[in-house]
Design a protein around this motif. Structure first.
Motif, mmCIF file in Angstrom:
data_model
loop_
_atom_site.group_PDB
_atom_site.id
_atom_site.type_symbol
_atom_site.label_atom_id
_atom_site.label_comp_id
_atom_site.label_asym_id
_atom_site.label_seq_id
_atom_site.Cartn_x
_atom_site.Cartn_y
_atom_site.Cartn_z
ATOM 1 N N ARG A 169 -8.506 -4.840 1.341
ATOM 2 C CA ARG A 169 -7.357 -5.385 2.052
ATOM 3 C C ARG A 169 -6.081 -4.620 1.681
ATOM 4 N N TYR A 170 -6.109 -4.053 0.465
ATOM 5 C CA TYR A 170 -4.909 -3.391 -0.055
ATOM 6 C C TYR A 170 -5.386 -2.309 -1.013
ATOM 7 N N ILE A 184 -7.454 1.922 -7.117
ATOM 8 C CA ILE A 184 -7.700 0.477 -7.223
ATOM 9 C C ILE A 184 -7.812 -0.121 -5.834
ATOM 10 N N VAL A 198 -8.004 -3.820 -3.666
ATOM 11 C CA VAL A 198 -7.650 -5.238 -3.806
ATOM 12 C C VAL A 198 -8.272 -6.012 -2.654
ATOM 13 N N MET A 214 -4.310 0.652 -4.021
ATOM 14 C CA MET A 214 -3.286 0.971 -5.016
ATOM 15 C C MET A 214 -3.742 2.179 -5.822
ATOM 16 N N VAL A 242 -7.656 -3.465 -15.241
ATOM 17 C CA VAL A 242 -8.385 -2.461 -14.459
ATOM 18 C C VAL A 242 -7.969 -1.055 -14.889
ATOM 19 N N ASP A 246 -0.610 -0.752 1.980
ATOM 20 C CA ASP A 246 -1.058 -1.954 2.680
ATOM 21 C C ASP A 246 -2.153 -1.604 3.690
ATOM 22 N N ASP A 278 4.948 -6.602 3.447
ATOM 23 C CA ASP A 278 3.819 -6.158 2.640
ATOM 24 C C ASP A 278 2.885 -7.329 2.348
ATOM 25 N N SER A 279 1.593 -7.144 2.622
ATOM 26 C CA SER A 279 0.655 -8.261 2.512
ATOM 27 C C SER A 279 0.445 -8.697 1.061
ATOM 28 N N LEU A 280 0.580 -7.776 0.119
ATOM 29 C CA LEU A 280 0.443 -8.180 -1.290
ATOM 30 C C LEU A 280 1.631 -9.053 -1.684
ATOM 31 N N PHE A 338 -2.113 -11.592 -11.396
ATOM 32 C CA PHE A 338 -2.415 -10.342 -10.698
ATOM 33 C C PHE A 338 -2.084 -9.134 -11.567
ATOM 34 N N LEU A 398 -4.520 -6.279 -12.977
ATOM 35 C CA LEU A 398 -4.248 -4.873 -12.639
ATOM 36 C C LEU A 398 -4.196 -4.035 -13.924
ATOM 37 N N SER A 449 -3.575 -3.766 5.760
ATOM 38 C CA SER A 449 -3.730 -4.867 6.708
ATOM 39 C C SER A 449 -3.964 -4.359 8.130
#
Lengths: 70, 183
Positions: free
Chosen positions: B172-173, B130, B132, B175, A63, B102, A41-43, A56, A60, B104
């Motif tokens: 990029r991401y 959301i 990111v 949520m 937001v 994700d 997972d890129s996050l 982060f 979040l 990506s």
């Protein structure tokens, strides 16, 4: 006005159907297996340390609070 | 274009006791059907305990979801409505959790972006969407901040989903979080 109060009855019924199946089937959790997509997972890769994570998550939460106030 | 409608979803076949996964049969273009699995599991990162990953796809020979395979859905709207309804069910009993998608992969990012934009009004009754982006710090030397391996030191930054962003400027991401209860 509470959003739950205005959720359509038909959709609430579907949610309750899923929850009811979950209770009746007694199937074990998915969480025991480590998924390759979760590992890559890129996050998760971008969060390198506790400082990154704290910042982060604070952003979040902010937001989400902004959305709640609208 | 994917249209979400929680009133038009496939019936669940199996649901885990903690609502961490669900299976359902989707109908294919050739009239056949295939079993799909949706899983919502924590990221393999103890630093983000309330961020979970959603994954879906047919079940491979190893019993795991094969999310790389392309499935010829007869009704992709119904399939995605089923997936997002399951996510809603999960979040209703796990209100502190945010689900991550994700982006990506370009194809997936386009899919997610268009899904959120197309269904903005519908989904905003249930979720906070959301986006990111990845940012990098500009140093006073005019170089960018770099890692020990000399790669750009990207930092993810979440924001409320900007529906005016064009599809060429995808996040990029992605949520989504359950809409907090209004007073």
């Amino acid at each position: 006005m509470c959003y739950i109060c205005v959720m359509k009855r038909s959709i609430q019924n579907k949610i309750e159907q899923i929850q009811s199946l979950a209770k009746s089937q007694h199937l074990s959790s998915a969480g025991s297996s480590v998924r390759s997509t979760s590992v890559n997972d890129s996050l998760a890769e971008a969060i390198r340390n506790e400082k990154d994570a704290t910042l982060f998550m604070a952003e979040l939460d902010a937001v989400i609070k902004i959305a709640a106030s609208k | 274009m994917i249209t979400i409608n929680f009133d038009d979803t496939f019936e669940p076949v199996e649901v885990a006791g903690d609502i961490s996964y669900m299976t359902f049969n989707t109908i294919l273009k050739d009239g056949g059907q295939t079993l799909l699995k949706i899983e919502i599991t924590p990221l393999v990162d103890p630093l983000l305990p309330n961020v979970y990953n959603l994954c879906f796809g047919p079940i491979g020979d190893d019993g795991e979801i094969n999310d790389a395979v392309s499935v010829p859905h007869l009704d992709i709207n119904k399939t995605f409505s089923t997936i997002i309804l399951f996510a809603l069910t999960f979040l209703k009993i796990n209100r502190r959790i945010t689900i991550g998608l994700d982006g990506s992969n370009e194809t997936r990012a386009y899919l997610y972006h268009r899904m959120f934009v197309t269904n903005r009004a519908y989904l905003s009754d249930y979720f906070v969407a959301i986006g990111v982006d990845w940012y990098v710090k500009l140093l006073r030397t005019l170089d960018i901040e770099r890692t020990a391996e000399n790669k750009p030191f990207f930092k993810p930054k979440p924001e409320l989903f900007d529906y005016d962003r064009p599809a060429r400027d995808m996040y990029r991401y992605y949520m989504f979080h359950l809409l907090p209860e209004q007073e």
